[in-house]
Design a protein around this motif. Sequence first.
Motif, mmCIF file in Angstrom:
data_model
loop_
_atom_site.group_PDB
_atom_site.id
_atom_site.type_symbol
_atom_site.label_atom_id
_atom_site.label_comp_id
_atom_site.label_asym_id
_atom_site.label_seq_id
_atom_site.Cartn_x
_atom_site.Cartn_y
_atom_site.Cartn_z
ATOM 1 N N VAL A 16 0.840 -1.202 0.000
ATOM 2 C CA VAL A 16 0.000 0.000 0.000
ATOM 3 C C VAL A 16 0.875 1.252 0.000
ATOM 4 O O VAL A 16 0.646 2.192 -0.776
ATOM 5 C CB VAL A 16 -0.968 -0.012 1.203
ATOM 6 N N TYR A 19 2.878 1.705 -3.367
ATOM 7 C CA TYR A 19 1.970 2.195 -4.410
ATOM 8 C C TYR A 19 1.873 3.720 -4.354
ATOM 9 O O TYR A 19 2.044 4.410 -5.358
ATOM 10 C CB TYR A 19 0.601 1.545 -4.205
ATOM 11 N N ARG A 98 -8.278 -9.460 1.824
ATOM 12 C CA ARG A 98 -9.134 -8.347 1.413
ATOM 13 C C ARG A 98 -8.965 -7.226 2.430
ATOM 14 O O ARG A 98 -8.984 -7.471 3.632
ATOM 15 C CB ARG A 98 -10.592 -8.782 1.315
ATOM 16 N N TYR A 117 -10.199 2.870 -0.808
ATOM 17 C CA TYR A 117 -9.678 1.750 -1.585
ATOM 18 C C TYR A 117 -10.367 0.485 -1.102
ATOM 19 O O TYR A 117 -10.562 0.292 0.094
ATOM 20 C CB TYR A 117 -8.172 1.567 -1.376
ATOM 21 N N ASP A 119 -9.410 -3.449 -1.759
ATOM 22 C CA ASP A 119 -8.299 -4.191 -2.341
ATOM 23 C C ASP A 119 -8.416 -5.691 -2.125
ATOM 24 O O ASP A 119 -8.912 -6.148 -1.094
ATOM 25 C CB ASP A 119 -6.973 -3.752 -1.700
ATOM 26 N N PHE A 121 -5.525 -8.720 -2.269
ATOM 27 C CA PHE A 121 -4.098 -9.031 -2.350
ATOM 28 C C PHE A 121 -3.921 -10.538 -2.453
ATOM 29 O O PHE A 121 -4.704 -11.300 -1.870
ATOM 30 C CB PHE A 121 -3.364 -8.555 -1.089
ATOM 31 N N LEU A 130 -1.208 -6.499 -5.179
ATOM 32 C CA LEU A 130 -2.598 -6.207 -5.502
ATOM 33 C C LEU A 130 -3.040 -7.048 -6.693
ATOM 34 O O LEU A 130 -2.413 -7.015 -7.749
ATOM 35 C CB LEU A 130 -2.756 -4.722 -5.859
ATOM 36 N N HIS A 132 -6.481 -6.809 -7.309
ATOM 37 C CA HIS A 132 -7.552 -5.906 -7.750
ATOM 38 C C HIS A 132 -7.644 -4.739 -6.768
ATOM 39 O O HIS A 132 -7.722 -4.955 -5.562
ATOM 40 C CB HIS A 132 -8.890 -6.650 -7.786
ATOM 41 N N ARG A 133 -7.616 -3.533 -7.303
ATOM 42 C CA ARG A 133 -7.824 -2.333 -6.482
ATOM 43 C C ARG A 133 -8.935 -1.522 -7.107
ATOM 44 O O ARG A 133 -8.885 -1.185 -8.286
ATOM 45 C CB ARG A 133 -6.560 -1.483 -6.394
#
Length: 154
Positions: A16, A19, A98, A117, A119, A121, A130, A132-133
């Motif tokens: 996180v 990013y 999640r 967010y 997410d 992971f 990630l 899906h974000r």
Amino acid sequence: MELWELLAREQIRHTVSAYAVAGDSGRVDELAAQFTDDGVLDVSGKEQARGRDQIVAMLARHAANGAPPPGDGDGVPFFIRHFVTNIAIQQISRTEARAVAYFAVFTPDGPDHWGRYRDVFVPDGDRWLLQHRTARVDSSVEGGWYRRTFALVG
């Protein structure tokens, strides 16, 4: 709590942070590296990129579209800073986690946009990346970077 879970939680927090720092520094390749090869970045349901190459292309295009022209403003260089807080890992297993978090984004003009967010992971080698974000913007400032950037999208 078992050791694998403690390690996973710390690796997720690192992802996180990495990013946000990479994105704020304009290093979109490093930002995309926080996703799995086929990872998805969904921006407020307005635009979605699948895979690192598409994520890089989408973010590079938005950086060019949203930044003010050089020399515009009061001489303060344009920047974007993401502040991410309240990272809550809600579900975790050895194969998936999640999490949710809040974010606020600032530019030289002050607060620009803020939201949440959502997410997913997954473990990838010795990291949790990630898969899906979803970045859901709750609100934004009239005339700000976010509105300039996404005005023509969806």
